[in-house]
Design a protein around this motif. Sequence first.
Motif, PDB file in Angstrom:
ATOM      1  N   ARG A   1      -5.448  14.313  14.791  1.00 17.03           N
ATOM      2  CA  ARG A   1      -4.199  14.816  14.225  1.00 17.03           C
ATOM      3  C   ARG A   1      -3.779  16.066  14.976  1.00 17.03           C
ATOM      4  NH1 ARG A   1      -2.697  18.361   9.620  1.00 17.03           N
ATOM      5  NH2 ARG A   1      -0.667  17.679   8.812  1.00 17.03           N
ATOM      6  N   LEU A   2      -2.499  16.163  15.290  1.00 17.30           N
ATOM      7  CA  LEU A   2      -1.921  17.329  15.948  1.00 17.30           C
ATOM      8  C   LEU A   2      -0.844  17.907  15.042  1.00 17.30           C
ATOM      9  CD1 LEU A   2      -1.571  19.198  18.433  1.00 17.30           C
ATOM     10  CD2 LEU A   2       0.133  17.546  19.270  1.00 17.30           C
ATOM     11  N   LEU A   3      -0.926  19.205  14.786  1.00 12.06           N
ATOM     12  CA  LEU A   3       0.054  19.903  13.954  1.00 12.06           C
ATOM     13  C   LEU A   3       0.654  21.056  14.737  1.00 12.06           C
ATOM     14  CD1 LEU A   3       1.323  20.638  11.112  1.00 12.06           C
ATOM     15  CD2 LEU A   3      -0.666  22.129  10.811  1.00 12.06           C
ATOM     16  N   VAL A   4       1.990  21.155  14.718  1.00 14.06           N
ATOM     17  CA  VAL A   4       2.702  22.278  15.322  1.00 14.06           C
ATOM     18  C   VAL A   4       3.559  22.901  14.231  1.00 14.06           C
ATOM     19  CG1 VAL A   4       4.352  23.022  17.071  1.00 14.06           C
ATOM     20  CG2 VAL A   4       2.750  21.154  17.581  1.00 14.06           C
ATOM     21  N   ARG A   5       3.324  24.190  13.964  1.00 12.07           N
ATOM     22  CA  ARG A   5       4.045  24.879  12.890  1.00 12.07           C
ATOM     23  C   ARG A   5       4.677  26.157  13.440  1.00 12.07           C
ATOM     24  NH1 ARG A   5       0.996  26.203   7.362  1.00 12.07           N
ATOM     25  NH2 ARG A   5       1.379  23.956   7.107  1.00 12.07           N
TER      26      ARG A   5
ATOM     27  N   TRP B   1       4.058  30.870  16.331  1.00 12.68           N
ATOM     28  CA  TRP B   1       3.626  29.478  16.452  1.00 12.68           C
ATOM     29  C   TRP B   1       2.161  29.311  16.073  1.00 12.68           C
ATOM     30  CZ3 TRP B   1       7.121  25.711  17.490  1.00 12.68           C
ATOM     31  CH2 TRP B   1       8.343  26.118  18.051  1.00 12.68           C
ATOM     32  N   TYR B   2       1.879  28.175  15.442  1.00  9.85           N
ATOM     33  CA  TYR B   2       0.507  27.783  15.101  1.00  9.85           C
ATOM     34  C   TYR B   2       0.341  26.323  15.520  1.00  9.85           C
ATOM     35  CZ  TYR B   2      -3.531  26.525  12.158  1.00  9.85           C
ATOM     36  OH  TYR B   2      -4.743  26.080  11.699  1.00  9.85           O
ATOM     37  N   VAL B   3      -0.627  26.073  16.400  1.00  7.56           N
ATOM     38  CA  VAL B   3      -0.879  24.717  16.899  1.00  7.56           C
ATOM     39  C   VAL B   3      -2.327  24.362  16.583  1.00  7.56           C
ATOM     40  CG1 VAL B   3      -0.882  23.205  18.903  1.00  7.56           C
ATOM     41  CG2 VAL B   3       0.800  25.055  18.747  1.00  7.56           C
ATOM     42  N   ARG B   4      -2.537  23.213  15.950  1.00 12.96           N
ATOM     43  CA  ARG B   4      -3.885  22.822  15.539  1.00 12.96           C
ATOM     44  C   ARG B   4      -4.150  21.354  15.887  1.00 12.96           C
ATOM     45  NH1 ARG B   4      -6.343  22.199   9.410  1.00 12.96           N
ATOM     46  NH2 ARG B   4      -8.539  22.440   9.952  1.00 12.96           N
ATOM     47  N   GLY B   5      -5.295  21.096  16.510  1.00 14.50           N
ATOM     48  CA  GLY B   5      -5.765  19.744  16.754  1.00 14.50           C
ATOM     49  C   GLY B   5      -7.007  19.494  15.919  1.00 14.50           C
ATOM     50  N   GLN B   6      -7.077  18.330  15.297  1.00 17.99           N
ATOM     51  CA  GLN B   6      -8.182  18.044  14.389  1.00 17.99           C
ATOM     52  C   GLN B   6      -8.781  16.677  14.675  1.00 17.99           C
ATOM     53  OE1 GLN B   6      -7.340  17.270  10.126  1.00 17.99           O
ATOM     54  NE2 GLN B   6      -8.896  18.798   9.645  1.00 17.99           N
TER      55      GLN B   6
ATOM     56  N   SER C   1       3.913  16.933  12.660  1.00 17.01           N
ATOM     57  CA  SER C   1       2.541  16.460  12.804  1.00 17.01           C
ATOM     58  C   SER C   1       2.529  15.012  13.269  1.00 17.01           C
ATOM     59  CB  SER C   1       1.763  16.598  11.494  1.00 17.01           C
ATOM     60  OG  SER C   1       2.311  15.755  10.490  1.00 17.01           O
ATOM     61  N   LEU C   2       1.475  14.675  14.005  1.00 25.44           N
ATOM     62  CA  LEU C   2       1.272  13.317  14.508  1.00 25.44           C
ATOM     63  C   LEU C   2      -0.203  12.988  14.324  1.00 25.44           C
ATOM     64  CD1 LEU C   2       2.379  10.804  16.037  1.00 25.44           C
ATOM     65  CD2 LEU C   2       1.729  11.964  18.156  1.00 25.44           C
ATOM     66  N   ALA C   3      -0.499  11.847  13.706  1.00 23.57           N
ATOM     67  CA  ALA C   3      -1.889  11.469  13.428  1.00 23.57           C
ATOM     68  C   ALA C   3      -2.120  10.020  13.821  1.00 23.57           C
ATOM     69  CB  ALA C   3      -2.213  11.666  11.950  1.00 23.57           C
ATOM     70  N   ARG C   4      -3.348   9.752  14.277  1.00 26.48           N
ATOM     71  CA  ARG C   4      -3.734   8.389  14.655  1.00 26.48           C
ATOM     72  C   ARG C   4      -5.186   8.173  14.267  1.00 26.48           C
ATOM     73  NH1 ARG C   4      -4.587   3.883  14.722  1.00 26.48           N
ATOM     74  NH2 ARG C   4      -4.338   2.321  16.359  1.00 26.48           N
TER      75      ARG C   4
ATOM     76  N   TRP D   1     -16.568   9.308   2.684  1.00 28.03           N
ATOM     77  CA  TRP D   1     -16.947  10.627   3.178  1.00 28.03           C
ATOM     78  C   TRP D   1     -16.276  10.861   4.527  1.00 28.03           C
ATOM     79  CZ3 TRP D   1     -20.041  13.875   0.256  1.00 28.03           C
ATOM     80  CH2 TRP D   1     -20.666  13.289  -0.852  1.00 28.03           C
ATOM     81  N   ILE D   2     -15.778  12.080   4.742  1.00 26.07           N
ATOM     82  CA  ILE D   2     -15.073  12.430   5.971  1.00 26.07           C
ATOM     83  C   ILE D   2     -15.635  13.744   6.499  1.00 26.07           C
ATOM     84  CG2 ILE D   2     -12.826  12.923   7.016  1.00 26.07           C
ATOM     85  CD1 ILE D   2     -11.533  11.419   4.678  1.00 26.07           C
ATOM     86  N   ALA D   3     -15.955  13.786   7.791  1.00 26.29           N
ATOM     87  CA  ALA D   3     -16.373  15.019   8.460  1.00 26.29           C
ATOM     88  C   ALA D   3     -15.265  15.446   9.414  1.00 26.29           C
ATOM     89  CB  ALA D   3     -17.674  14.802   9.227  1.00 26.29           C
ATOM     90  N   THR D   4     -14.936  16.737   9.440  1.00 20.80           N
ATOM     91  CA  THR D   4     -13.813  17.223  10.245  1.00 20.80           C
ATOM     92  C   THR D   4     -14.228  18.383  11.135  1.00 20.80           C
ATOM     93  OG1 THR D   4     -13.072  18.785   8.548  1.00 20.80           O
ATOM     94  CG2 THR D   4     -12.173  16.547   8.455  1.00 20.80           C
ATOM     95  N   ALA D   5     -13.512  18.517  12.236  1.00 18.83           N
ATOM     96  CA  ALA D   5     -13.640  19.663  13.131  1.00 18.83           C
ATOM     97  C   ALA D   5     -12.280  19.897  13.762  1.00 18.83           C
ATOM     98  CB  ALA D   5     -14.700  19.418  14.206  1.00 18.83           C
ATOM     99  N   SER D   6     -11.951  21.156  14.011  1.00 17.29           N
ATOM    100  CA  SER D   6     -10.627  21.438  14.569  1.00 17.29           C
ATOM    101  C   SER D   6     -10.657  22.669  15.449  1.00 17.29           C
ATOM    102  CB  SER D   6      -9.597  21.637  13.446  1.00 17.29           C
ATOM    103  OG  SER D   6      -9.758  22.894  12.832  1.00 17.29           O
TER     104      SER D   6
END
Length: 246
Positions: free
Chosen positions: A163-167, A143-148, A184-187, A130-135
């Motif tokens: 996770r960081l996404l730049v589109r 430009w669209y920039v999202r941190g999750q 994207s970069l995820a850790r 199970w995974i819970a997410t917020a962003s």
Amino acid sequence: MRALLLFLLVTLPASAQSWGATASTAAEVVDGLDPWLESRVSVGGRAGVLAGVAEAGVVERYDQAAPFVGADLYPTLADGAYGNVRARWSPGSDVTARLDLGAEAFVALGRGWEASAGGRRLAFADRDVWIATASGARYVGPWYVRGQLAAVPDGDRVPVSTRLLVRHLGDGEGGAFGSFWELSLARGEEAVVESTGRTAVRGSWAVAGRLQRSLSGPVGVTLGAGYTADGDLSRGAAEAGVFVRF
């Protein structure tokens, strides 16, 4: 795939715009193992308050093939709010989740800002994850920039992944069949079936890039590459596909 296309044609009205279809193949090269392969076809579009795609394909890992079908839908919920419901079903699979089901709600906060919260269930042969997410995200011109953030409970641990996404939206539209490029970069943690057949939540980091671009009229290409550092399952990835708008 014909059944999925029929479903969309019946449930979405004829006035739908931005329809399209795509076919792609992705490969991940893992040291000491045969490449992990995924072949996929999808079709979808937008009609009124609903947009999305339906897909079908097959994943090949550890000398096993796991066919799947799925859908990724984006309904408008209210003024300034929309949702995302996605599902992938792979009955009998021993190398991927047999059911991957997720839901997320997005709310516009003004001045281009957007927030979301959601959850996801991965049902593997030997366990559920199970995974819970917020962003938080922001639109600035094209430009669209999202941190999750994602919490992935694993026994007594509740590790948090980032996770960081730049589109960049090349045609100002985005969407499943729009032109864009992204990085994207995820850790954090990923749930994966190991060569022993056991599902494990493993620490990893990943970097990826993707380009989708129209070439001539309604026809375009999708290209992607990435790398995941995950110990003995560290792997490089490449993807190539074509799409057509109609």
